[in-house]
Motif scaffolding. Structure first.
Motif, PDB file in Angstrom:
ATOM      1  N   PRO A   1      17.357  -3.566   4.111  1.00 22.90           N
ATOM      2  CA  PRO A   1      17.169  -2.405   3.238  1.00 22.90           C
ATOM      3  C   PRO A   1      16.378  -2.715   1.964  1.00 22.90           C
ATOM      4  CG  PRO A   1      19.384  -2.410   4.112  1.00 22.90           C
ATOM      5  CD  PRO A   1      18.775  -3.706   4.547  1.00 22.90           C
ATOM      6  N   GLU A   2      16.604  -3.884   1.386  1.00 20.81           N
ATOM      7  CA  GLU A   2      15.882  -4.235   0.152  1.00 20.81           C
ATOM      8  C   GLU A   2      14.379  -4.368   0.437  1.00 20.81           C
ATOM      9  OE1 GLU A   2      18.710  -5.714   1.198  1.00 20.81           O
ATOM     10  OE2 GLU A   2      19.982  -4.715  -0.293  1.00 20.81           O
ATOM     11  N   GLU A   3      14.040  -4.889   1.620  1.00 19.14           N
ATOM     12  CA  GLU A   3      12.616  -5.016   1.978  1.00 19.14           C
ATOM     13  C   GLU A   3      11.975  -3.634   2.156  1.00 19.14           C
ATOM     14  OE1 GLU A   3      12.525  -9.361   4.173  1.00 19.14           O
ATOM     15  OE2 GLU A   3      13.245  -7.652   5.332  1.00 19.14           O
ATOM     16  N   ILE A   4      12.758  -2.695   2.672  1.00 18.68           N
ATOM     17  CA  ILE A   4      12.229  -1.332   2.835  1.00 18.68           C
ATOM     18  C   ILE A   4      12.012  -0.701   1.459  1.00 18.68           C
ATOM     19  CG2 ILE A   4      12.655   0.959   3.845  1.00 18.68           C
ATOM     20  CD1 ILE A   4      14.187  -0.480   6.090  1.00 18.68           C
ATOM     21  N   LEU A   5      12.897  -1.018   0.528  1.00 20.22           N
ATOM     22  CA  LEU A   5      12.702  -0.549  -0.851  1.00 20.22           C
ATOM     23  C   LEU A   5      11.398  -1.094  -1.436  1.00 20.22           C
ATOM     24  CD1 LEU A   5      16.139  -0.752  -2.729  1.00 20.22           C
ATOM     25  CD2 LEU A   5      14.659   1.246  -2.526  1.00 20.22           C
ATOM     26  N   ILE A   6      11.114  -2.362  -1.154  1.00 17.27           N
ATOM     27  CA  ILE A   6       9.865  -2.962  -1.664  1.00 17.27           C
ATOM     28  C   ILE A   6       8.652  -2.247  -1.057  1.00 17.27           C
ATOM     29  CG2 ILE A   6       8.440  -5.066  -1.712  1.00 17.27           C
ATOM     30  CD1 ILE A   6      11.094  -6.673  -1.750  1.00 17.27           C
ATOM     31  N   ILE A   7       8.699  -2.051   0.265  1.00 16.60           N
ATOM     32  CA  ILE A   7       7.585  -1.369   0.940  1.00 16.60           C
ATOM     33  C   ILE A   7       7.363   0.005   0.297  1.00 16.60           C
ATOM     34  CG2 ILE A   7       6.832  -0.270   3.102  1.00 16.60           C
ATOM     35  CD1 ILE A   7       8.181  -2.544   4.635  1.00 16.60           C
ATOM     36  N   SER A   8       8.450   0.750   0.115  1.00 17.93           N
ATOM     37  CA  SER A   8       8.269   2.108  -0.397  1.00 17.93           C
ATOM     38  C   SER A   8       7.773   2.104  -1.844  1.00 17.93           C
ATOM     39  CB  SER A   8       9.544   2.942  -0.193  1.00 17.93           C
ATOM     40  OG  SER A   8      10.249   3.130  -1.377  1.00 17.93           O
ATOM     41  N   SER A   9       8.277   1.193  -2.662  1.00 18.64           N
ATOM     42  CA  SER A   9       7.803   1.232  -4.055  1.00 18.64           C
ATOM     43  C   SER A   9       6.355   0.763  -4.160  1.00 18.64           C
ATOM     44  CB  SER A   9       8.730   0.455  -4.986  1.00 18.64           C
ATOM     45  OG  SER A   9       8.791  -0.877  -4.586  1.00 18.64           O
ATOM     46  N   GLU A  10       5.947  -0.212  -3.344  1.00 19.34           N
ATOM     47  CA  GLU A  10       4.540  -0.660  -3.386  1.00 19.34           C
ATOM     48  C   GLU A  10       3.601   0.453  -2.892  1.00 19.34           C
ATOM     49  OE1 GLU A  10       5.242  -5.468  -3.117  1.00 19.34           O
ATOM     50  OE2 GLU A  10       4.055  -4.520  -1.544  1.00 19.34           O
ATOM     51  N   LEU A  11       4.061   1.144  -1.861  1.00 25.31           N
ATOM     52  CA  LEU A  11       3.246   2.227  -1.309  1.00 25.31           C
ATOM     53  C   LEU A  11       3.115   3.374  -2.313  1.00 25.31           C
ATOM     54  CD1 LEU A  11       1.934   2.419   1.436  1.00 25.31           C
ATOM     55  CD2 LEU A  11       3.926   3.655   2.272  1.00 25.31           C
ATOM     56  N   GLU A  12       4.194   3.648  -3.013  1.00 23.40           N
ATOM     57  CA  GLU A  12       4.173   4.726  -3.999  1.00 23.40           C
ATOM     58  C   GLU A  12       3.164   4.406  -5.116  1.00 23.40           C
ATOM     59  OE1 GLU A  12       8.046   5.780  -5.539  1.00 23.40           O
ATOM     60  OE2 GLU A  12       7.376   7.808  -5.996  1.00 23.40           O
ATOM     61  N   VAL A  13       3.137   3.134  -5.516  1.00 20.34           N
ATOM     62  CA  VAL A  13       2.194   2.722  -6.568  1.00 20.34           C
ATOM     63  C   VAL A  13       0.749   2.932  -6.109  1.00 20.34           C
ATOM     64  CG1 VAL A  13       1.344   0.753  -7.921  1.00 20.34           C
ATOM     65  CG2 VAL A  13       3.803   1.090  -7.605  1.00 20.34           C
ATOM     66  N   VAL A  14       0.402   2.479  -4.900  1.00 19.11           N
ATOM     67  CA  VAL A  14      -0.994   2.669  -4.453  1.00 19.11           C
ATOM     68  C   VAL A  14      -1.344   4.139  -4.265  1.00 19.11           C
ATOM     69  CG1 VAL A  14      -1.821   0.505  -3.459  1.00 19.11           C
ATOM     70  CG2 VAL A  14      -0.283   1.899  -2.108  1.00 19.11           C
ATOM     71  N   LEU A  15      -0.389   4.915  -3.806  1.00 25.31           N
ATOM     72  CA  LEU A  15      -0.665   6.349  -3.615  1.00 25.31           C
ATOM     73  C   LEU A  15      -0.884   7.057  -4.956  1.00 25.31           C
ATOM     74  CD1 LEU A  15       1.603   7.639  -0.737  1.00 25.31           C
ATOM     75  CD2 LEU A  15      -0.819   8.152  -1.037  1.00 25.31           C
ATOM     76  N   GLU A  16      -0.119   6.631  -5.961  1.00 26.21           N
ATOM     77  CA  GLU A  16      -0.278   7.244  -7.300  1.00 26.21           C
ATOM     78  C   GLU A  16      -1.659   6.985  -7.873  1.00 26.21           C
ATOM     79  OE1 GLU A  16       3.102   5.791  -9.442  1.00 26.21           O
ATOM     80  OE2 GLU A  16       4.380   7.415  -8.676  1.00 26.21           O
ATOM     81  N   LYS A  17      -2.272   5.873  -7.456  1.00 32.07           N
ATOM     82  CA  LYS A  17      -3.602   5.510  -7.980  1.00 32.07           C
ATOM     83  C   LYS A  17      -4.722   6.293  -7.289  1.00 32.07           C
ATOM     84  CE  LYS A  17      -2.544   0.767  -9.375  1.00 32.07           C
ATOM     85  NZ  LYS A  17      -2.407  -0.484  -8.630  1.00 32.07           N
ATOM     86  N   MET A  18      -4.391   7.011  -6.231  1.00 22.94           N
ATOM     87  CA  MET A  18      -5.415   7.734  -5.456  1.00 22.94           C
ATOM     88  C   MET A  18      -6.069   8.835  -6.290  1.00 22.94           C
ATOM     89  SD  MET A  18      -5.711   6.949  -2.092  1.00 22.94           S
ATOM     90  CE  MET A  18      -6.223   8.525  -1.443  1.00 22.94           C
TER      91      MET A  18
END
Ligand code: SAH
Length: 279
Positions: free
Chosen positions: A262-279
């Protein structure tokens, strides 16, 4: 005998229980006692019971606590519950008639229920919005196993991830089919669930988790690519999505979804959210 009492009450009122409505009444005193013991009730407790039926559990709860809030949807059943409580001189039960997935719950300190199985999932997630000590809940065994499954196990699912991050959950004991009337098709299990708020579990995380588990056996990068519509409604072409995903930790996107903790899934989602916010 509780089994006979239940059978006679239903017969007297000409009620045929309906499994489709999750109506499996617990008629075994041993398992009822074990539920009560694990709830560690005292007279300061206000207990929420979801799906009270004719009150086989309600009566035992009411003896121990200051108040029981008992929810029951079936209007044929509610009068029998009321009559039974009256006969036993029990006056600390508030009955709410309606659909437990829709009603707003009043204050409660604990939840103790033999849940109607068809609402297991929405009720479990609904409970996570409330603040209470803990819940003792009966589920179908398959559902209970998914709740407590660990990464890499075949039952590991989105539900396991959510439970791990937002609760402390353990399977207490299994309950055989013959403890119920009518007898369900599969066994059951009693779970103890202690809620714990997790601010990292937001809608974006829930969406990412859903996208990943739509392709449980695939590598997580591939799963994200194929279910990206669950995460973002931007109309992006495949190569842009691929590029976005490549910004997530390389080791994690190469891992199979069912092996991610679960912690790894949290990392994936937070990293993805950061790149999407930069779009
Ligand atoms: N606690 C009782 C009954 C369990 S069966 C016992 O152990 O004997 C589950 C009960 O939940 C049934 O009586 C069914 O009518 C009721 N129920 C089903 N769906 C419901 C819903 N959405 N909201 C509230 N009660 C519901």
């Amino acid at each position: 005998m509780l089994a006979t009492e239940t059978f006679n009450l239903l017969k007297k009122h000409q009620i045929r229980l309906d499994r489709k409505k999750g109506q499996n009444y617990l008629i075994n005193n041993h398992f009822l006692s074990r539920i009560i013991e694990n709830a560690h009730l005292d007279d300061s407790d206000v207990v929420l019971e979801i799906g009270a039926g004719i009150g086989n559990l309600t009566v035992l709860l009411a003896e121990k606590v200051s108040k029981v809030v008992a929810i029951e949807q079936d209007k044929r059943i509610v009068p029998i519950l009321r009559e039974r409580l009256n006969e036993k001189d029990i006056s600390n039960v508030e009955i709410l008639v309606g659909d437990a997935t829709k009603l707003k719950f009043p204050y409660f300190s604990k939840v103790v229920s033999n849940l109607p199985y068809q609402i297991s999932s929405p009720i479990t997630f609904k409970l996570l919005h409330y603040d209470f000590d803990f819940a003792i809940l009966m589920y179908q065994l398959e559902f209970a196993k998914r709740m407590v499954a660990k990464p890499g196990e075949s039952d590991y699912s989105r539900l396991s991830v959510m439970m791990k991050l937002c609760t402390q959950t353990e399977l207490l004991f299994k309950v055989p089919k013959n403890a119920f009337l009518p007898r369900p098709k599969i066994s059951s299990a009693v779970i103890k669930l202690i809620p714990s708020r997790n601010p990292d579990v937001d809608q974006f995380f829930v969406n990412t988790c859903r996208a990943l588990f739509q392709h449980k056996k695939k590598k997580s990068g591939k799963a994200l690519l194929q279910s990206f519509h669950e995460i973002s409604d931007l109309d992006l072409d495949r190569s842009t999505i691929r590029d976005l995903i490549s910004h997530v930790d390389g080791k994690l996107i190469e891992e199979r979804v069912f092996k991610l903790n679960p912690e790894e899934i949290l990392i994936i989602s937070s990293e993805l959210e950061v790149v999407l916010e930069k779009m």
